[in-house]
Design an enzyme around this catalytic site. Structure first.
Site, PDB file in Angstrom:
ATOM      1  N   GLU A 183       1.572 -13.283  12.512  1.00 52.30           N
ATOM      2  CA  GLU A 183       2.221 -12.147  13.168  1.00 52.30           C
ATOM      3  C   GLU A 183       2.104 -10.969  12.205  1.00 52.30           C
ATOM      4  OE1 GLU A 183       3.343 -12.030  16.238  1.00 52.30           O
ATOM      5  OE2 GLU A 183       2.748 -14.131  16.471  1.00 52.30           O
ATOM      6  N   ARG A 238     -12.165   2.579  -8.150  1.00 53.86           N
ATOM      7  CA  ARG A 238     -11.293   3.711  -8.523  1.00 53.86           C
ATOM      8  C   ARG A 238     -11.607   4.210  -9.933  1.00 53.86           C
ATOM      9  NH1 ARG A 238      -5.472   2.574  -5.639  1.00 53.86           N
ATOM     10  NH2 ARG A 238      -6.358   1.995  -3.620  1.00 53.86           N
ATOM     11  N   ASN A 258     -11.030  -2.397  -5.403  1.00 53.94           N
ATOM     12  CA  ASN A 258     -10.257  -1.408  -6.161  1.00 53.94           C
ATOM     13  C   ASN A 258     -10.916  -1.023  -7.493  1.00 53.94           C
ATOM     14  OD1 ASN A 258      -7.033  -2.628  -4.974  1.00 53.94           O
ATOM     15  ND2 ASN A 258      -8.217  -0.861  -4.270  1.00 53.94           N
ATOM     16  N   ILE A 272      -6.774  -4.469   7.575  1.00 54.54           N
ATOM     17  CA  ILE A 272      -6.546  -5.666   6.756  1.00 54.54           C
ATOM     18  C   ILE A 272      -7.125  -5.502   5.353  1.00 54.54           C
ATOM     19  CG2 ILE A 272      -7.103  -8.146   6.641  1.00 54.54           C
ATOM     20  CD1 ILE A 272      -4.985  -7.230   8.783  1.00 54.54           C
ATOM     21  N   HIS A 274       2.422   3.429  -9.014  1.00 55.13           N
ATOM     22  CA  HIS A 274       2.183   2.006  -9.314  1.00 55.13           C
ATOM     23  C   HIS A 274       3.355   1.424 -10.110  1.00 55.13           C
ATOM     24  CE1 HIS A 274      -1.711   2.344  -7.580  1.00 55.13           C
ATOM     25  NE2 HIS A 274      -2.240   3.071  -8.546  1.00 55.13           N
ATOM     26  N   ASP A 334       0.826  -1.207   0.000  1.00 54.12           N
ATOM     27  CA  ASP A 334       0.000   0.000   0.000  1.00 54.12           C
ATOM     28  C   ASP A 334       0.864   1.263   0.000  1.00 54.12           C
ATOM     29  OD1 ASP A 334      -2.351   1.401  -0.053  1.00 54.12           O
ATOM     30  OD2 ASP A 334      -2.759   1.221   2.097  1.00 54.12           O
ATOM     31  N   GLY A 335       0.303   2.346  -0.558  1.00 48.54           N
ATOM     32  CA  GLY A 335       0.974   3.646  -0.503  1.00 48.54           C
ATOM     33  C   GLY A 335       1.583   4.109  -1.824  1.00 48.54           C
ATOM     34  N   ARG A 371       0.189   7.707  -2.681  1.00 50.91           N
ATOM     35  CA  ARG A 371       0.755   8.774  -1.849  1.00 50.91           C
ATOM     36  C   ARG A 371       2.235   8.989  -2.139  1.00 50.91           C
ATOM     37  NH1 ARG A 371      -1.340   6.228   3.475  1.00 50.91           N
ATOM     38  NH2 ARG A 371      -1.792   4.574   1.981  1.00 50.91           N
ATOM     39  N   TRP A 372       2.935   7.925  -2.461  1.00 53.55           N
ATOM     40  CA  TRP A 372       4.362   8.044  -2.831  1.00 53.55           C
ATOM     41  C   TRP A 372       4.495   8.986  -4.020  1.00 53.55           C
ATOM     42  CZ3 TRP A 372       7.244   7.260  -7.219  1.00 53.55           C
ATOM     43  CH2 TRP A 372       8.627   7.142  -7.074  1.00 53.55           C
ATOM     44  N   SER A 381      -7.538  -5.340  -5.207  1.00 56.08           N
ATOM     45  CA  SER A 381      -8.666  -5.916  -4.462  1.00 56.08           C
ATOM     46  C   SER A 381      -9.944  -5.830  -5.291  1.00 56.08           C
ATOM     47  CB  SER A 381      -8.858  -5.169  -3.136  1.00 56.08           C
ATOM     48  OG  SER A 381      -9.372  -3.871  -3.366  1.00 56.08           O
TER      49      SER A 381
END
Ligand code: IPE
Ligand code: IPE
Ligand code: MG
Length: 236
Positions: free
Chosen positions: A203, A68, A65, A191, A34, A17-18, A21-22, A62
């Site tokens: 974990e 979008r 998605n 999630i 992307h 993810d991100g 924003r990157w 997903s």
């Protein structure tokens, strides 16, 4: 009895993810995030599988998605075709088998063909598995598994007494083991409908880094964090 956690995690999953924003942070279009993310994935994926991790699951797109813009969805779909047909050479070189999880509806023939191509090319590889979750939803996977179970029961192929937590895995998109380590980049603490069934005792590590900047060095730091965890699975 707590599990010895010094072993390399068998199954690692990443919510990449991100990307958007990157790019925005650099005054670039989201699509550039992307593109950069796809380059990160190739380097990082090979690094992770070379470390001895046997299964790497990645969240590429997903079911949600599709909400979008058409422009962004089209860009991503074209990028997937590029990746599966032209790039991904390094995974092939490392004898990694590529599989897909997700629904086949909503995907164009071009995308489906490129998925088949990389799957076919790598199907005999035995060094590790890259599971690409594309048009994927965790709830959808459980629903689709339930439908397969109902069909098998209806056709007399399934004795309900034999259905349990272990045998249920056979009905998921790919019969992969539970996730040992889940990583989500970009600082979001959720999630987002990823691999719900396989995540029961994972974990989890959340990092603020945007996915395009998540490199092998940071993965190794996450791995050190994982080794410090005490996995009890409900025991003591
Ligand atoms: C993850 O990055 C990639 C996909 C969902 C396809 P995002 O596109 O969600 O990036 P942000 O979260 O908007 O920064
Ligand atoms: C999850 O990220 C999906 C992928 C990484 C492919 P999103 O960016 O779609 O998730 P939300 O909307 O922040 O929950
Ligand atoms: Mg996002």
């Amino acid at each position: 009895m707590s599990q010895d956690i010094k072993n390399v995690p068998y199954h690692v999953a990443i919510i990449m993810d991100g990307n958007g924003r990157w790019a925005q942070q650099r005054g670039l279009k989201r699509s550039m995030g992307h593109l950069e993310g796809s380059k990160t994935l190739e380097k990082l994926g090979v690094h992770i599988l070379k470390k001895g991790v046997k299964v790497l699951s990645i969240f590429a797109f997903s079911v949600e998605n599709f909400k979008r813009s058409k422009e962004e969805v089209d860009y991503l779909m074209n990028l997937f075709v590029e990746m599966f047909t032209k790039n991904f050479k390094s995974f092939q070189k490392e004898h990694i088998k590529v599989v897909f999880s997700g629904r086949k509806n909503m995907l164009s023939n071009e995308v489906l063909n490129s998925m088949n191509e990389i799957q076919k090319k790598t199907e005999d590889n035995t060094k590790g598995i890259l599971n690409i979750c594309l048009n994927y939803g965790g709830q959808e996977e459980i629903i689709d598994a339930s439908k397969k179970i109902a069909l098998d029961y209806h056709n007399g192929k399934l004795d309900l007494e034999t259905l349990n937590k272990e045998t249920f895995y056979k009905y998921l998109y790919n019969n992969l083991p539970p996730i040992d380590l889940l990583i989500r980049t970009s600082g979001e603490l959720r999630i987002s409908n990823f691999m719900l069934y396989q995540m029961a005792y994972s974990e989890m590590v959340f990092t603020n880094t945007y996915f395009p900047d998540f490199n092998s060095k940071e993965f190794d730091i996450v791995l050190e964090e994982y080794y410090k965890r005490n996995r009890r699975f409900g025991g003591n």
